[in-house]
Design a protein around this motif. Structure first.
Motif, PDB file in Angstrom:
ATOM      1  N   SER A 219       0.835  -1.199   0.000  1.00  0.00           N
ATOM      2  CA  SER A 219       0.000   0.000   0.000  1.00  0.00           C
ATOM      3  C   SER A 219       0.871   1.251   0.000  1.00  0.00           C
ATOM      4  N   LYS A 220       0.241   2.369  -0.348  1.00  0.00           N
ATOM      5  CA  LYS A 220       0.957   3.645  -0.370  1.00  0.00           C
ATOM      6  C   LYS A 220       1.514   3.979   1.013  1.00  0.00           C
ATOM      7  N   ALA A 221       0.743   3.677   2.057  1.00  0.00           N
ATOM      8  CA  ALA A 221       1.175   4.002   3.418  1.00  0.00           C
ATOM      9  C   ALA A 221       2.443   3.236   3.802  1.00  0.00           C
ATOM     10  N   THR A 222       2.466   1.928   3.530  1.00  0.00           N
ATOM     11  CA  THR A 222       3.641   1.141   3.889  1.00  0.00           C
ATOM     12  C   THR A 222       4.846   1.517   3.033  1.00  0.00           C
ATOM     13  N   LEU A 223       4.597   1.872   1.776  1.00  0.00           N
ATOM     14  CA  LEU A 223       5.708   2.292   0.923  1.00  0.00           C
ATOM     15  C   LEU A 223       6.325   3.599   1.401  1.00  0.00           C
ATOM     16  N   VAL A 224       5.487   4.520   1.882  1.00  0.00           N
ATOM     17  CA  VAL A 224       6.012   5.790   2.410  1.00  0.00           C
ATOM     18  C   VAL A 224       6.964   5.512   3.563  1.00  0.00           C
ATOM     19  N   GLY A 225       6.553   4.644   4.487  1.00  0.00           N
ATOM     20  CA  GLY A 225       7.411   4.316   5.620  1.00  0.00           C
ATOM     21  C   GLY A 225       8.643   3.544   5.219  1.00  0.00           C
ATOM     22  N   PHE A 226       8.469   2.565   4.332  1.00  0.00           N
ATOM     23  CA  PHE A 226       9.600   1.750   3.902  1.00  0.00           C
ATOM     24  C   PHE A 226      10.656   2.592   3.193  1.00  0.00           C
ATOM     25  N   MET A 227      10.223   3.435   2.282  1.00  0.00           N
ATOM     26  CA  MET A 227      11.178   4.235   1.511  1.00  0.00           C
ATOM     27  C   MET A 227      11.858   5.286   2.383  1.00  0.00           C
TER      28      MET A 227
END
Length: 667
Positions: A219-227
């Protein structure tokens, strides 16, 4: 009531003509005490079953919706065989679609944008290869062959193809956990090419089988945190180059990196620090200038290559006075050597190569498609996600056989490409041509390029991955999404990049399961002087209808949530009865389930509906279904549950149910 004797069309059997028309209606008077409005006639319509279809027809329709929602073959209908051939070529090779109309005016724009992104791609390619623990020349190889292949197969006009930071970081981290790039460089290189091959196979397979929804689990939310977490780790890793440290940890967690920085203080060199920090400030300043004024995009685009040239000249001029500054050293000239013979298809590390390929493939695919769609929306054209998957996959498969590692569309280079006025993917061809010239003639010039400038280039590139505004928006809009973002960020920062990615995927899947297994339900009330029913907690003017409780189920009913829904509905009923008793409002007589949002139901859901009806019947409560969709209505009919509900058990709307049942009580 007599008016309802045949209200459910095609109710008792499956024989007969398709029940498409449902013309019969009946007028009833809406009681004023039930609807809080003046008496008015209301039509009660038949609830239609969907037209009968065979199992094969149902399966075909369902598979078409799942795998072909965009109907990609609609252009081929009613065409001659020659037109179909041309359309087929354009479908699989988009270059045949735009090439016939290509003009010199478009070429001028593409040449300018291609040369501009080449000035960014060359230093980034070298830097990202070092981030993946690969020889710097591999980064340049990966900026030559893949863009050429994408220009033939890709559908995005603005996607600038090449190595990217996140995929480089993940590949370097995962491979280095099992194989040391220092002790076993040849095996490490083989595994990198093999991982790239499997990444391409995975990506192309997703596109060919139209399984692109797999990447939506990030999801966009997890990608924001991961990146953001990956950007912090990558930046801290570059302190090795900025401080001049030789012996540095290969781990990618926060504490080991910081510990290594301070434990190796004796290796710090002030010359490296001064030059490195100076160029870093220069690059960050140019980035800030371009962000504040997009028309000056060329400032940040040209800054990396200009910094590489300037730093190389400085180190060459001062090489006798500052021998402490470490440089890249020798880079071989020439085109990409073939590497198909280096692919590793057997042995103890094959599973590692496959796992690394799949994970880097998912990440690079997610980034590439997201970037392509972003710029396509700005220019009002569409990017076919499945064709992009095949293009990126085939690009990586070919790249693995020509000494390239995982590549995709880079956001930073694509943004520069867009701002520079790119019109077609020819800009990628121009960029590849510039890289070709570099590979053939300019490689000796990089001998004195300092490692510190590569570190500065990487930090400048990845710092844009830390999206504070997106995180703040997540906190404001959806706390659960923010929690997912925070979990993936902390997982990358304190555990490891692969585990952080696993946490990100796990949180995304958990969120899906949470919504599926614990769907929303709500009690509805009537908006006075209307036939509209809305959530009584959301609309203060919505009033409960005496003797009724109207419950909306806002999700499909599956085995995973059927028990929960039964328990929650019974709780709503219990609370309603307690409220009626405490306020002396009479007795509850009827429970209406608003099925408008129940888009599907399985056998477990059917059993729960039937069981709920029996439970309420024992308590002298009537259960009524309102507005079931076609597929739900069909399954209710085929399971014979409709017969148990009787002729007054299913209505087209909540308003009709309330009006008709209230009228029957008055009769």
């Amino acid at each position: 009531m007599g008016i309802n004797s045949n209200r459910v069309e095609h109710f008792s059997g499956t024989e007969g003509p398709p029940p498409t028309p449902c013309p019969e209606t009946a007028c009833v008077i809406v009681p004023s005490d039930a609807m809080q409005t003046e008496a008015s006639p209301l039509e009660v319509h038949k609830v239609c079953l969907p037209p009968p279809r065979t199992t094969a027809q149902k399966l075909r329709h369902r598979l078409s919706d799942i795998f072909f929602p965009d109907d990609p073959l609609h252009r081929f209908k009613n065409q001659t065989w020659f037109t179909k051939l041309i359309l087929g070529l354009q479908f699989f090779f988009p270059i045949f679609e735009w090439a016939p109309n290509y003009s010199f005016k478009l070429l001028k724009s593409d040449v300018v944008s291609g040369l501009t992104i080449a000035s960014l791609a060359i230093p980034q390619g070298i830097s990202y290869a070092k981030l993946a623990n690969l020889p710097p020349i591999i980064g340049l190889y990966s900026s030559f062959v893949p863009p050429l292949i994408y220009s033939v197969l890709g559908s995005s006009r603005h996607l600038a193809v090449g190595p990217v930071s996140i995929a480089s970081l993940v590949m370097g981290t995962m491979l280095n956990e099992s194989v040391s790039y220092v002790d076993e460089p040849d095996l490490y290189l083989k595994l990198a090419f093999t991982a790239t091959f499997f990444a391409g196979v995975f990506q192309a397979s997703l596109g060919f089988l139209r399984l692109g929804f797999v990447i939506d689990f990030l999801s966009k939310a997890t990608l924001v945190g991961f990146m953001a977490g990956a950007a912090v780790i990558v930046s801290l890793q570059q302190l090795k180059g900025l401080l001049g440290i030789v012996h540095f940890t290969s781990k990618m967690q926060l504490w080991p990196v910081l510990s290594s920085v301070f434990h190796q203080r004796h290796e710090w060199t002030w010359q490296t620090i001064v030059m490195g920090v100076g160029f870093l400030v220069l690059l960050l300043t140019t980035r800030r200038i371009s962000m504040r004024n997009p028309k000056l995009f060329w400032v940040s685009a040209a800054a990396p290559l200009s910094s590489v040239v300037l730093s190389t000249i400085l180190v060459f001029s001062l090489r006798s006075k500052v021998p402490e500054i470490k440089t890249i050293g020798h880079l071989p000239k020439g085109l990409n050597p073939p590497s198909s013979n280096m692919l590793y298809f057997h042995g103890s590390h094959l599973a590692l190569a496959i796992k690394t390929g799949i994970i880097t493939g998912i990440l690079s695919l997610t980034e590439g498609i997201a970037v392509g769609r972003t710029f396509a929306s700005l220019k009002n054209y569409q990017v076919d996600g499945n064709k992009e998957m095949m293009a990126i996959g085939l690009m990586n498969m070919a790249g693995s056989c020509s000494s390239c590692y995982v590549t995709t569309g880079s956001f930073s280079r694509s943004a520069v490409n867009y701002n520079a006025g790119a019109q077609t993917v020819v800009s990628n061809i121009v960029m590849a041509a510039a890289v070709l010239v570099t590979l053939l003639f300019l490689m000796p010039l990089f001998y004195y390029t300092p490692n510190l400038i590569l570190a500065a280039v990487i930090i400048t590139a990845v710092i844009g991955l830390i999206d504070y505004e997106a995180a703040h928006k997540l906190w404001k809009v959806d706390k659960l999404d923010f929690l997912a973002c925070l979990c993936s960020f902390l997982g990358v920062l304190f555990i490891s990049v692969p585990i952080g990615l696993s946490i990100a995927i796990g949180v995304s899947v958990f969120k899906i399961l949470l919504h599926v297994t614990r769907p929303n339900t709500a009690v509805l009330g009537n908006i006075p002087r209307t036939q509209i029913y809305q959530n009584v907690n959301r609309y203060t003017e919505a009033v409960r209808v005496p003797s009724f409780i109207i419950i909306a189920v806002e999700a499909p009913i599956y085995f995973a949530n059927s028990t929960y829904l039964q328990e929650r509905i019974l709780r709503w009923i219990r609370e309603e009865e307690e409220w009626l008793t405490s306020n002396n409002r009479g007795d509850l007589k009827c429970v209406i389930l608003d099925m408008t949002a129940v888009t599907a139901i399985d056998t477990s859901g059917l059993d729960i509906i039937n069981e709920l009806r029996k439970i309420l019947e024992k308590r002298s409560l009537k259960l009524v279904l309102a507005n079931p969709v076609a597929s739900v209505m069909e399954k209710l009919h085929e399971s014979n549950i409709l017969e148990s509900f009787g002729i007054e058990g299913v209505y087209l709307s909540v308003g009709e149910a309330v009006a008709d049942i209230s009228s029957s009580w008055k009769a």
